[in-house]
Scaffold this motif. Structure first.
Motif, mmCIF file in Angstrom:
data_model
loop_
_atom_site.group_PDB
_atom_site.id
_atom_site.type_symbol
_atom_site.label_atom_id
_atom_site.label_comp_id
_atom_site.label_asym_id
_atom_site.label_seq_id
_atom_site.Cartn_x
_atom_site.Cartn_y
_atom_site.Cartn_z
ATOM 1 N N SER A 14 0.836 -1.205 0.000
ATOM 2 C CA SER A 14 0.000 0.000 0.000
ATOM 3 C C SER A 14 0.869 1.252 0.000
ATOM 4 O O SER A 14 0.521 2.250 -0.628
ATOM 5 C CB SER A 14 -0.974 0.004 1.175
ATOM 6 O OG SER A 14 -0.275 0.069 2.390
ATOM 7 N N GLY A 15 2.006 1.220 0.673
ATOM 8 C CA GLY A 15 2.937 2.357 0.655
ATOM 9 C C GLY A 15 3.483 2.609 -0.731
ATOM 10 O O GLY A 15 3.608 3.751 -1.162
ATOM 11 N N LEU A 16 3.788 1.538 -1.452
ATOM 12 C CA LEU A 16 4.277 1.685 -2.825
ATOM 13 C C LEU A 16 3.206 2.272 -3.726
ATOM 14 O O LEU A 16 3.473 3.156 -4.538
ATOM 15 C CB LEU A 16 4.740 0.322 -3.382
ATOM 16 C CG LEU A 16 6.011 -0.250 -2.779
ATOM 17 C CD1 LEU A 16 6.233 -1.680 -3.267
ATOM 18 C CD2 LEU A 16 7.203 0.623 -3.131
ATOM 19 N N ILE A 17 1.981 1.821 -3.593
ATOM 20 C CA ILE A 17 0.879 2.329 -4.407
ATOM 21 C C ILE A 17 0.682 3.823 -4.150
ATOM 22 O O ILE A 17 0.602 4.618 -5.072
ATOM 23 C CB ILE A 17 -0.432 1.563 -4.115
ATOM 24 C CG1 ILE A 17 -0.297 0.085 -4.460
ATOM 25 C CG2 ILE A 17 -1.612 2.192 -4.827
ATOM 26 C CD1 ILE A 17 -0.305 -0.242 -5.921
ATOM 27 N N LEU A 18 0.597 4.215 -2.871
ATOM 28 C CA LEU A 18 0.406 5.624 -2.537
ATOM 29 C C LEU A 18 1.576 6.466 -3.015
ATOM 30 O O LEU A 18 1.386 7.576 -3.489
ATOM 31 C CB LEU A 18 0.196 5.810 -1.039
ATOM 32 C CG LEU A 18 -1.157 5.374 -0.493
ATOM 33 C CD1 LEU A 18 -1.197 5.542 1.018
ATOM 34 C CD2 LEU A 18 -2.282 6.148 -1.143
ATOM 35 N N GLY A 19 2.792 5.951 -2.899
ATOM 36 C CA GLY A 19 3.971 6.669 -3.376
ATOM 37 C C GLY A 19 3.889 6.942 -4.862
ATOM 38 O O GLY A 19 4.228 8.034 -5.330
ATOM 39 N N GLN A 20 3.421 5.966 -5.641
ATOM 40 C CA GLN A 20 3.270 6.159 -7.082
ATOM 41 C C GLN A 20 2.211 7.210 -7.364
ATOM 42 O O GLN A 20 2.378 8.049 -8.243
ATOM 43 C CB GLN A 20 2.891 4.840 -7.755
ATOM 44 C CG GLN A 20 4.018 3.829 -7.760
ATOM 45 C CD GLN A 20 3.556 2.446 -8.199
ATOM 46 O OE1 GLN A 20 2.369 2.153 -8.206
ATOM 47 N NE2 GLN A 20 4.509 1.614 -8.563
ATOM 48 N N ASN A 21 1.099 7.187 -6.627
ATOM 49 C CA ASN A 21 0.031 8.160 -6.826
ATOM 50 C C ASN A 21 0.536 9.572 -6.561
ATOM 51 O O ASN A 21 0.204 10.500 -7.298
ATOM 52 C CB ASN A 21 -1.149 7.861 -5.909
ATOM 53 C CG ASN A 21 -1.815 6.549 -6.250
ATOM 54 O OD1 ASN A 21 -1.552 5.945 -7.278
ATOM 55 N ND2 ASN A 21 -2.678 6.098 -5.362
ATOM 56 N N ILE A 22 1.325 9.752 -5.512
ATOM 57 C CA ILE A 22 1.841 11.072 -5.166
ATOM 58 C C ILE A 22 2.812 11.547 -6.245
ATOM 59 O O ILE A 22 2.812 12.718 -6.607
ATOM 60 C CB ILE A 22 2.467 11.050 -3.759
ATOM 61 C CG1 ILE A 22 1.338 10.920 -2.737
ATOM 62 C CG2 ILE A 22 3.287 12.295 -3.492
ATOM 63 C CD1 ILE A 22 1.786 10.586 -1.358
ATOM 64 N N GLU A 23 3.612 10.645 -6.784
ATOM 65 C CA GLU A 23 4.526 11.024 -7.865
ATOM 66 C C GLU A 23 3.753 11.504 -9.086
ATOM 67 O O GLU A 23 4.145 12.484 -9.724
ATOM 68 C CB GLU A 23 5.464 9.868 -8.242
ATOM 69 C CG GLU A 23 6.546 9.623 -7.217
ATOM 70 C CD GLU A 23 7.359 10.863 -6.872
ATOM 71 O OE1 GLU A 23 7.824 11.562 -7.795
ATOM 72 O OE2 GLU A 23 7.522 11.139 -5.672
ATOM 73 N N SER A 24 2.638 10.853 -9.416
ATOM 74 C CA SER A 24 1.852 11.305 -10.573
ATOM 75 C C SER A 24 1.224 12.671 -10.287
ATOM 76 O O SER A 24 1.136 13.514 -11.180
ATOM 77 C CB SER A 24 0.798 10.270 -10.969
ATOM 78 O OG SER A 24 -0.182 10.137 -9.972
#
Length: 160
Positions: A14-24
């Motif tokens: 879930s941390g990886l998913i949220l990190g990707q969302n924030i990068e976008s």
């Protein structure tokens, strides 16, 4: 042991998913900030006064449009001792993706400050109309529903 491993794996995922969302979101904001030739619509303080929204030092709202789409808003509010500047950023499809708010002290016990002092700063990241991350520097005593506030401000831009 297996249960702990599964929970740990889910937390990492879930941390990886949220990190990707924030990068976008960061990429969208960067793209908007680098865009030139916006059509800018400014809603002056007189409009807000007519709406019974009155402050000591005024209110101003700017909408930044590209190809007919609202991509960014800047909302400036002047209070007796503070200025609050909030920027709203929108995706291509008009969804709120990021809010950046700064509060400056402009007055202290000795009078108006020559240089306003930053007293709080906050960043809010959104995806699909849900807050996915918030970050504060300094004290942020006011919790604002920026999704609701952005809708109100968009209506002001439309109505002006």
């Amino acid at each position: 042991m297996m249960k702990k491993l599964i929970l740990f794996s889910m937390a990492i995922f879930s941390g990886l998913i949220l990190g990707q969302n924030i990068e976008s979101v960061k990429e969208i904001v960067q793209h908007i900030n680098q865009t030139k030739d916006f059509k800018i619509k400014t809603v002056p303080y007189s409009y807000f006064m007519d709406q019974s929204e009155v402050t000591d030092n005024g209110i101003e709202l700017k909408g930044f449009y590209k190809n007919g789409k609202l991509r960014k808003m800047e909302h400036w509010v002047g209070l007796s001792a503070w200025n609050i500047i909030t920027e709203y950023f929108f995706s291509e499809n008009g969804k709120l993706v990021f809010v950046h708010s700064k509060k400056y002290q402009i007055l202290n016990e000795n009078g108006y400050l020559k240089q306003p002092q930053l007293v709080s700063e906050s960043r809010y990241y959104y995806e699909k109309d849900k807050l996915i991350k918030s970050v504060w520097k300094f004290d942020d005593d006011e919790k604002t529903d920026y999704l609701k506030e952005s809708t109100n401000l968009i209506n002001h831009l439309r109505n002006y």
